[in-house]
Write an enzyme that holds these catalytic residues in place. Sequence first.
Site, PDB file in Angstrom:
ATOM      1  N   LYS A 136       3.494 -10.872  -2.731  1.00 12.05           N
ATOM      2  CA  LYS A 136       4.245  -9.494  -2.561  1.00 12.05           C
ATOM      3  C   LYS A 136       5.904  -9.957  -2.044  1.00 12.05           C
ATOM      4  CE  LYS A 136       0.152  -7.064  -1.318  1.00 12.05           C
ATOM      5  NZ  LYS A 136      -0.602  -6.663  -0.129  1.00 12.05           N
ATOM      6  N   GLY A 149      -6.251  -0.658   1.215  1.00 12.47           N
ATOM      7  CA  GLY A 149      -7.084   0.375   1.080  1.00 12.47           C
ATOM      8  C   GLY A 149      -6.753   1.104  -0.233  1.00 12.47           C
ATOM      9  N   GLY A 192       0.903  -1.232   0.037  1.00  9.02           N
ATOM     10  CA  GLY A 192       0.004  -0.001   0.145  1.00  9.02           C
ATOM     11  C   GLY A 192       1.052   1.133   0.114  1.00  9.02           C
ATOM     12  N   ASP A 195      -1.544 -13.550  -0.948  1.00 13.19           N
ATOM     13  CA  ASP A 195      -1.286 -12.283  -1.328  1.00 13.19           C
ATOM     14  C   ASP A 195       0.055 -12.005  -0.532  1.00 13.19           C
ATOM     15  OD1 ASP A 195      -2.639  -9.429  -1.462  1.00 13.19           O
ATOM     16  OD2 ASP A 195      -1.817  -9.351   0.445  1.00 13.19           O
TER      17      ASP A 195
HETATM   18  N1  LIG Z   1      -8.170  -2.363  -3.224  1.00 12.13           N
HETATM   19  C1  LIG Z   1      -6.946  -2.498  -2.691  1.00 12.13           C
HETATM   20  O1  LIG Z   1      -6.943  -2.087  -1.276  1.00 12.13           O
HETATM   21  C2  LIG Z   1      -5.669  -2.692  -3.369  1.00 12.13           C
HETATM   22  C3  LIG Z   1      -4.522  -2.389  -2.813  1.00 12.13           C
HETATM   23  C4  LIG Z   1      -3.362  -2.580  -3.619  1.00 12.13           C
HETATM   24  C5  LIG Z   1      -3.411  -3.031  -4.672  1.00 12.13           C
HETATM   25  N2  LIG Z   1      -4.598  -3.363  -5.198  1.00 12.13           N
HETATM   26  C6  LIG Z   1      -4.636  -3.900  -6.536  1.00 12.13           C
HETATM   27  O2  LIG Z   1      -5.236  -2.826  -7.575  1.00 12.13           O
HETATM   28  C7  LIG Z   1      -5.989  -3.444  -8.687  1.00 12.13           C
HETATM   29  C8  LIG Z   1      -7.481  -3.128  -8.460  1.00 12.13           C
HETATM   30  O3  LIG Z   1      -7.818  -3.523  -7.391  1.00 12.13           O
HETATM   31  P1  LIG Z   1      -9.366  -3.010  -6.993  1.00 12.13           P
HETATM   32  O4  LIG Z   1      -9.403  -3.203  -5.323  1.00 12.13           O
HETATM   33  O5  LIG Z   1      -9.586  -1.555  -7.510  1.00 12.13           O
HETATM   34  O6  LIG Z   1     -10.425  -4.161  -7.845  1.00 12.13           O
HETATM   35  P2  LIG Z   1     -11.615  -3.865  -8.335  1.00 12.13           P
HETATM   36  O7  LIG Z   1     -12.427  -2.873  -7.324  1.00 12.13           O
HETATM   37  O8  LIG Z   1     -12.376  -5.334  -8.327  1.00 12.13           O
HETATM   38  O9  LIG Z   1     -11.590  -3.280  -9.669  1.00 12.13           O
HETATM   39  C9  LIG Z   1     -10.701  -3.898 -10.671  1.00 12.13           C
HETATM   40  C10 LIG Z   1     -11.041  -3.238 -12.002  1.00 12.13           C
HETATM   41  O10 LIG Z   1     -10.552  -4.117 -12.982  1.00 12.13           O
HETATM   42  C11 LIG Z   1     -11.483  -4.731 -14.108  1.00 12.13           C
HETATM   43  N3  LIG Z   1     -11.351  -5.991 -14.342  1.00 12.13           N
HETATM   44  C12 LIG Z   1     -11.248  -6.997 -13.523  1.00 12.13           C
HETATM   45  N4  LIG Z   1     -11.196  -8.150 -14.430  1.00 12.13           N
HETATM   46  C13 LIG Z   1     -10.928  -7.869 -15.625  1.00 12.13           C
HETATM   47  C14 LIG Z   1     -10.849  -8.155 -17.049  1.00 12.13           C
HETATM   48  N5  LIG Z   1     -10.705  -9.499 -17.236  1.00 12.13           N
HETATM   49  N6  LIG Z   1     -10.794  -7.607 -18.271  1.00 12.13           N
HETATM   50  C15 LIG Z   1     -10.934  -6.098 -17.894  1.00 12.13           C
HETATM   51  N7  LIG Z   1     -11.070  -5.502 -16.881  1.00 12.13           N
HETATM   52  C16 LIG Z   1     -11.146  -6.184 -15.662  1.00 12.13           C
HETATM   53  C17 LIG Z   1     -12.793  -4.560 -13.184  1.00 12.13           C
HETATM   54  O11 LIG Z   1     -13.937  -4.166 -14.053  1.00 12.13           O
HETATM   55  P3  LIG Z   1     -15.516  -4.647 -13.671  1.00 12.13           P
HETATM   56  O12 LIG Z   1     -15.866  -3.362 -12.741  1.00 12.13           O
HETATM   57  O13 LIG Z   1     -16.151  -4.694 -15.010  1.00 12.13           O
HETATM   58  O14 LIG Z   1     -15.399  -5.815 -12.885  1.00 12.13           O
HETATM   59  C18 LIG Z   1     -12.454  -2.726 -12.451  1.00 12.13           C
HETATM   60  O15 LIG Z   1     -12.715  -1.938 -13.203  1.00 12.13           O
HETATM   61  C19 LIG Z   1      -5.669  -5.181  -8.242  1.00 12.13           C
HETATM   62  O16 LIG Z   1      -4.668  -5.507  -9.122  1.00 12.13           O
HETATM   63  C20 LIG Z   1      -5.396  -5.254  -6.722  1.00 12.13           C
HETATM   64  O17 LIG Z   1      -4.642  -6.209  -6.458  1.00 12.13           O
HETATM   65  C21 LIG Z   1      -5.809  -2.967  -4.511  1.00 12.13           C
END
Ligand SMILES: NC(=O)c1ccc[n+]([C@@H]2O[C@H](COP(=O)([O-])OP(=O)(O)OC[C@H]3O[C@@H](n4cnc5c(N)ncnc54)[C@H](OP(=O)(O)O)[C@@H]3O)[C@@H](O)[C@H]2O)c1
Length: 360
Positions: A215, A314, A144, A211
Amino acid sequence: VTLNSFQTSGNSPGLSRCRVGLLGFGTVGAVLARRLTASDFLLPLQLTHICDRRAREKRGRQPDVLANLVWTDRFDDLLTSDTDIIIEAVSATEPAFEHIRAALLSGKSIVTVNKQVVAHHGPGLMSLAERQGRQFRYEGAVGGAMPIVRVLGDGMAGERVRAIDAILSGSSNAVLSRMDEAACSMDDAVAEACAHGYSDADPSADLDGLDAATKLAILCGVGFRLKVLPAQIDTRGTSHLRPENFRAAKLRAGTIRQVAHADYDRERGVLTAWVAPIFVPGTSVFGGMTGPQNAAIIAGEYAGDIVVTGQGAGADATAVAAIGDLVAIARDRAAIVPAPIFKEPKTIVGLADDKIAEAV
Ligand SMILES: NC(=O)c1ccc[n+]([C@@H]2O[C@H](COP(=O)([O-])OP(=O)(O)OC[C@H]3O[C@@H](n4cnc5c(N)ncnc54)[C@H](OP(=O)(O)O)[C@@H]3O)[C@@H](O)[C@H]2O)c1
């Protein structure tokens, strides 16, 4: 505002704004878009394009400042756009990897928060970025807002890193520290972590340790220049933990945390790497980490231990890391970042017998 620190070098004109495209408008993508278009956002970064597979639907729900950007569901539109940098915030390895590759080939620099892409394809993408004279940055993929990639990769470049011990899953830490504080069940602690946005509705990858292992694999690349896949790391889950495990740890003046460990014996080529829930003393760095906090203790041969902590889960915290990467690129767009030469360890071993006693 003084923009002098963003003057670019080489053949780029100074003080120009960097045009940014966003791929993936999910939880993290939406926070990034809002931050980059906020009226008090003063950095020379201009979000111009948003690409998402449900662009039409999502755009309709946005305020004007976001809805008026260029939205598309075709990645090719981002490739042919005049953006300099693409931030990738998709939650799947595919199509993210292919999109990043194509973007580098078409001359864009990349900021990603996608740990799966970095853990599985990072070394190849770093080489490609170097060959293309572009940058590939991924601070938000690990820890993060905790700036571990920058500290380990740049700040400690003159160090010979011996070992990395870390709490790398903010969600798991939020769940375990809640079980400790409230003496509640894991289900209740997970529900609370979800409500705060620290955990996915399905927290199994966090609680299983996958996870953190993903990392840790990335950090083995940064700290030891080793190519390690998450599946090669001995990973032990936390979902068996009950309130009584925490009560027992308390009697020993400590608690339980999911810890990731890696050390590398360069002479023998042996990497020890594992993720497991272990007993930690209450007064230790890890014992003091509550909620979604992450921490890393990096042991070096010359400078001793360096400790980094910060909020590890987050969207807000992740956006801080990603914007830091954008700024690093904007500051010197012409910089060539040499890709590390990665080796494969001869042997990878897991949790040693003496440590198994500490695993809960
Ligand atoms: N949330 C956290 O706290 C956090 C922290 C660090 C890193 N991350 C990383 O950030 C990235 C996004 O996480 P998030 O929490 O924002 O996830 P999320 O809310 O599920 O959003 C994911 C995005 O990716 C799109 N997506 C998923 N599968 C896809 C596919 N096969 N083709 C095209 N688009 C696709 C989704 O579209 P739809 O809306 O149509 O499903 C959405 O726009 C991930 O790699 C995650 O590991 C997240």
